[in-house]
Design a protein around this motif. Sequence first.
Motif, PDB file in Angstrom:
ATOM      1  N   ASP A 158     -10.268 -27.786  34.085  1.00 11.43           N
ATOM      2  CA  ASP A 158     -10.440 -26.342  34.189  1.00 11.43           C
ATOM      3  C   ASP A 158     -11.515 -26.010  35.220  1.00 11.43           C
ATOM      4  OD1 ASP A 158     -10.090 -23.560  33.301  1.00 11.43           O
ATOM      5  OD2 ASP A 158     -12.051 -23.811  32.370  1.00 11.43           O
ATOM      6  N   THR A 159     -12.599 -26.757  35.221  1.00  8.14           N
ATOM      7  CA  THR A 159     -13.692 -26.530  36.169  1.00  8.14           C
ATOM      8  C   THR A 159     -13.209 -26.696  37.601  1.00  8.14           C
ATOM      9  OG1 THR A 159     -15.363 -27.272  34.575  1.00  8.14           O
ATOM     10  CG2 THR A 159     -15.972 -27.329  36.905  1.00  8.14           C
ATOM     11  N   LEU A 160     -12.450 -27.774  37.856  1.00 11.25           N
ATOM     12  CA  LEU A 160     -11.949 -28.017  39.207  1.00 11.25           C
ATOM     13  C   LEU A 160     -10.934 -26.960  39.618  1.00 11.25           C
ATOM     14  CD1 LEU A 160     -11.745 -29.746  41.750  1.00 11.25           C
ATOM     15  CD2 LEU A 160     -10.000 -31.120  40.580  1.00 11.25           C
ATOM     16  N   MET A 161     -10.001 -26.636  38.718  1.00 11.93           N
ATOM     17  CA  MET A 161      -8.980 -25.652  39.067  1.00 11.93           C
ATOM     18  C   MET A 161      -9.625 -24.312  39.441  1.00 11.93           C
ATOM     19  SD  MET A 161      -6.032 -27.173  38.933  1.00 11.93           S
ATOM     20  CE  MET A 161      -6.875 -28.689  39.476  1.00 11.93           C
ATOM     21  N   LYS A 162     -10.590 -23.861  38.659  1.00 19.01           N
ATOM     22  CA  LYS A 162     -11.251 -22.586  38.947  1.00 19.01           C
ATOM     23  C   LYS A 162     -12.036 -22.660  40.256  1.00 19.01           C
ATOM     24  CE  LYS A 162     -11.552 -20.908  34.180  1.00 19.01           C
ATOM     25  NZ  LYS A 162     -12.438 -20.714  32.990  1.00 19.01           N
ATOM     26  N   ALA A 163     -12.638 -23.814  40.523  1.00 16.37           N
ATOM     27  CA  ALA A 163     -13.438 -23.962  41.741  1.00 16.37           C
ATOM     28  C   ALA A 163     -12.585 -23.872  43.002  1.00 16.37           C
ATOM     29  CB  ALA A 163     -14.201 -25.292  41.712  1.00 16.37           C
ATOM     30  N   ILE A 164     -11.311 -24.248  42.906  1.00 15.13           N
ATOM     31  CA  ILE A 164     -10.446 -24.187  44.083  1.00 15.13           C
ATOM     32  C   ILE A 164      -9.445 -23.038  43.992  1.00 15.13           C
ATOM     33  CG2 ILE A 164     -10.704 -26.630  44.638  1.00 15.13           C
ATOM     34  CD1 ILE A 164      -8.040 -27.203  43.338  1.00 15.13           C
TER      35      ILE A 164
END
Length: 297
Positions: free
Chosen positions: A206-212
């Motif tokens: 979730d952290t990575l998806m939101k960051a990109i």
Amino acid sequence: MDTSFVKTPEVQSLLDKAAGLNQPGGDSRLKTIVRDLIEAGAEIIVRHDISEDEFWHAINFLQKGAPEFGLLVPGTGLEHFLDLFMDAKDAEAGLTGGTPRTIEGPLYVAGAPLEEGDVNLTKDPDETGSLYMRGRVTGPDGEPVKDAVLHVWHANSQGWYSHFDPTREQTPFNNRARIKLSADGKYSFHSKMPNGYSVPDGGATDTLMKAIGRHGHRPAHVHFFIEAPGYRKLTTQINFGDDPHAADDFAFATRDGLLPVPQRQGDSAYINFDFQLQRAAGADDEHLSSRQRAEAA
């Protein structure tokens, strides 16, 4: 700085030593792969002028995110890339046709009950409608595949998979079965309706998806393995074609030919779907990959 820095003698010597190329022992193929991986990482660091803080932030993210690698791999497109790569190698070898492969995902559990006939996958209560799915498994010439075993698994109406359900409200093989097919290659099963789901809120994926700028949603779907003597094993899944995320699956599992639209009657849904297998070139083609998979106690 230009990436030519990575090609300097000092850096190239470091890469050779780090990969063990100057040592007699070890696996030569693995040494070459490790060297290429390290060199690719070094070039990324130089190309994007990655700082020391950024580098260690990334390492920390990977360390904390290790439990979600099974989601990060499909979410970053790497698992789908493997499918594309295997498709390309098949085409190069003249192997065409059959039901498309697509990603396995991280939520298979080995050892589900082996059942026959019209199988009820759902063992636990679930206040939702029912899914009815049936079809045939044939070979490349349309012949029924004998002695086939169809593995099937899917989430419950809350988007949780048994064995991985954090609520611990499901028995280990709820919505899971291995179905031994009859000689005519037909299968049928019914279950409580699966639902799509999202990656764990606040987790590494979730952290990575939101960051990109991406989401972590999957459509409602059903997973399958099919194995039979003399045929290549098939790893695939169908996404419900009328699900809002069917064309925008964060895991890139949606493929042409794997998007049946359920026939809905009230709160129930009906799917007719046939699978076609390719012939095996050898015994290795018949078996599942050596990926590590969960097992129920």
